[in-house]
Motif scaffolding. Structure first.
Motif, PDB file in Angstrom:
ATOM      1  N   ARG A   1     -30.259  14.204 -23.964  1.00 30.66           N
ATOM      2  CA  ARG A   1     -29.778  15.203 -23.004  1.00 30.66           C
ATOM      3  C   ARG A   1     -28.656  16.066 -23.571  1.00 30.66           C
ATOM      4  O   ARG A   1     -28.112  16.913 -22.857  1.00 30.66           O
ATOM      5  CB  ARG A   1     -29.250  14.498 -21.749  1.00 30.66           C
TER       6      ARG A   1
ATOM      7  N   MET B   1     -25.622  22.837 -20.848  1.00 33.36           N
ATOM      8  CA  MET B   1     -24.362  22.282 -20.357  1.00 33.36           C
ATOM      9  C   MET B   1     -23.596  21.609 -21.492  1.00 33.36           C
ATOM     10  O   MET B   1     -24.179  20.863 -22.284  1.00 33.36           O
ATOM     11  CB  MET B   1     -24.641  21.272 -19.253  1.00 33.36           C
TER      12      MET B   1
ATOM     13  N   ARG C   1     -37.013  16.433 -24.273  1.00 31.15           N
ATOM     14  CA  ARG C   1     -35.797  15.942 -24.925  1.00 31.15           C
ATOM     15  C   ARG C   1     -36.208  14.887 -25.961  1.00 31.15           C
ATOM     16  O   ARG C   1     -37.098  14.075 -25.681  1.00 31.15           O
ATOM     17  CB  ARG C   1     -34.860  15.300 -23.911  1.00 31.15           C
TER      18      ARG C   1
ATOM     19  N   ALA D   1     -32.987  19.258 -13.841  1.00 28.30           N
ATOM     20  CA  ALA D   1     -34.231  19.135 -14.560  1.00 28.30           C
ATOM     21  C   ALA D   1     -34.776  17.755 -14.264  1.00 28.30           C
ATOM     22  O   ALA D   1     -34.019  16.805 -14.022  1.00 28.30           O
ATOM     23  CB  ALA D   1     -34.023  19.298 -16.065  1.00 28.30           C
TER      24      ALA D   1
ATOM     25  N   GLU E   1     -21.918  13.837 -18.067  1.00 29.73           N
ATOM     26  CA  GLU E   1     -23.064  13.067 -18.593  1.00 29.73           C
ATOM     27  C   GLU E   1     -22.688  11.634 -18.973  1.00 29.73           C
ATOM     28  O   GLU E   1     -23.549  10.875 -19.413  1.00 29.73           O
ATOM     29  CB  GLU E   1     -23.650  13.758 -19.836  1.00 29.73           C
TER      30      GLU E   1
ATOM     31  N   TYR F   1     -29.216  19.749 -11.466  1.00 29.14           N
ATOM     32  CA  TYR F   1     -28.018  20.576 -11.653  1.00 29.14           C
ATOM     33  C   TYR F   1     -28.375  22.044 -11.498  1.00 29.14           C
ATOM     34  O   TYR F   1     -29.530  22.455 -11.669  1.00 29.14           O
ATOM     35  CB  TYR F   1     -27.402  20.329 -13.042  1.00 29.14           C
TER      36      TYR F   1
HETATM   37  N1  GLY Z   1     -28.671  18.062 -20.460  1.00 28.14           N
HETATM   38  C1  GLY Z   1     -29.411  18.185 -19.297  1.00 28.14           C
HETATM   39  C2  GLY Z   1     -30.783  17.718 -19.379  1.00 28.14           C
HETATM   40  O1  GLY Z   1     -31.211  17.170 -20.360  1.00 28.14           O
HETATM   41  O2  GLY Z   1     -31.484  17.902 -18.400  1.00 28.14           O
END
Ligand code: GLY
Length: 414
Positions: free
Chosen positions: A343, A51, A317, A274, A57, A261
């Motif tokens: 993210r 995304m 992440r 997620a 965000e 999402y």
């Molecule tokens: N950018 C979406 C996530 O980290 O789940």
């Protein structure tokens, strides 16, 4: 660029950030080697949903503001970055300009979404408040129970796996050397700064310029002086890849909801993510994590129940203590950081690469950026963005070079 140490550069990490830095650095005339522990782009970037969503965000707080500013800037860069990458590689990167819908399914969710709407409006971000009937007119697969929606028309998506393949190809065409299956164990540092990278195999690669872009593993490189490392932690995400046997058309926009999402891809495929879990490098998916994602997604978009599950994966992440990235020179001369994107790694890849190349070419370090600010330089200059991502914010005060106090561009890569 200062030629004292030649033009060689080693980039540790072959994910989307490392490859983007390597590609841009190579275009800037550097002789780049990427050291990747596995195969390029097989870790976090391979799992990412892709995304490009700075508005969706956006988070409250000072670090949130910094990440938003970076995200908006990088989102603007993406169309050109994608076009250039497609041209360089001859490959599609799956940029889809769909916009994003943020959806609430109950009264509590609607109240929270109103708060989020007011927050974004106060920042001047482009976002439209939609009544349930209007949200369903725009996205007919939404359940009738939807209470409120916000549309962020400028939040799009890209397919990270296609981007990775294209970046790899572009890097190779540009002469970047990719060394896969080459985990880095430590860096060596002498009185002039970084002097070498040592692989887990014991092989020593001498070099005076290194970028650490190893995602959640960035904090695990040994050899740095006390206080010069960056505390990067893995933030686990479980994510599903789904396919509609009936073909495309279930959703046209990215749909976000509390806890997840759905991102449409080409050919009736969807990414459902997620979880956000602080569980270290626990690599297995869990029943609870997957159940909640599927339950919530099918509640909001009942047609999800008909989709086939193609893949379930887990990624990590890279999170810093403030969840904002670390981009730029650190305490050790010659060593720069490009990590902690949490993210937003895919979103921030073009900007990160541009910022790093400016550092590599010898543009100002954060102390100088602060002076520029006092001197009234325009908001959002690269130097200011570097100041917002300054690795020194995590360094122990005692380990900060006295050069930083005198305002010299310490740590700017020679
Ligand atoms: N950018 C979406 C996530 O980290 O789940």
């Amino acid at each position: 660029m200062d030629d004292r140490h030649g033009t060689e550069l080693m980039v540790v990490g072959g994910g989307i950030i490392g490859l983007a830095v390597a590609w841009r650095a190579s275009q800037a005339g550097m002789d780049v080697t990427v050291l990747e522990r596995d195969a390029t782009g097989r870790a976090t970037s391979h799992v990412a949903a892709g995304m490009l969503a700075p508005v969706a965000e956006a988070e409250f707080g000072e670090a949130g503001r910094r990440v938003l500013e970076l995200g908006l800037r990088s989102a603007e860069m993406w169309p050109r970055f994608a076009a250039e990458l497609e041209q360089a590689s001859g490959m599609d990167v799956g940029l889809m300009r769909t916009g994003t819908l943020l959806v609430a399914r109950d009264e509590d969710g609607a109240r929270e979404l109103e708060r989020q709407f007011a927050f974004r409006a106060s920042l001047g971000l482009r976002v439209e408040r939609l009544r349930p009937s209007e949200s369903r007119r725009r996205e007919p697969a939404l359940a009738p129970t939807v209470r409120l929606a916000l549309q962020a028309p400028d939040d799009h998506s890209v397919d990270p796996r296609l981007v990775l393949a294209a970046l790899r190809e572009a890097c190779v065409s540009a002469g970047v050397k990719l060394r896969e299956q080459s985990p880095v164990a430590r860096v060596e540092v002498d009185e002039d700064g970084v002097s070498a990278v040592v692989l887990a195999s014991g092989e020593r690669l001498a070099g005076r310029r290194v970028v650490l872009a190893a995602g959640p593993w960035s904090g695990r490189i040994d050899g740095l002086p006390a206080g010069a490392g960056i505390p990067v932690r893995p933030v686990k995400g479980q994510i599903l890849r789904l396919r509609d046997p009936a073909g495309p058309g279930l959703l046209s926009m990215v749909v976000r909801f509390d806890g997840g999402y759905l991102v449409p891809r080409a050919e009736g495929r969807y990414v459902l993510g997620a979880t956000v879990e602080e569980r270290g490098f626990a690599a297995r998916p869990t029943v609870g994590g997957v159940y909640e994602l599927l339950r919530d997604a099918a509640d909001l978009v009942p047609g999800v129940s008909e989709l086939e599950i193609e893949e379930l994966s887990v990624g990590f992440r890279p999170g810093t203590p403030d969840n904002a990235p670390v981009i730029g020179p650190g305490a050790v001369p010659g060593l720069a950081w490009a990590t902690g994107h949490h993210r937003n790694g895919v979103l921030l890849a073009p900007l990160t690469a541009e910022m790093l190349v400016h550092v590599l070419e010898g543009t100002p370090a954060p102390a100088q950026a602060a002076r520029e600010r006092e001197g009234g330089s325009p908001r959002g200059s690269l130097a200011e963005l570097l100041a917002a991502c300054d690795p020194a914010r995590f360094a122990a005060a005692a380990s900060r070079s006295s050069d930083a106090l005198t305002g010299r561009a310490v740590g700017a890569l020679p």
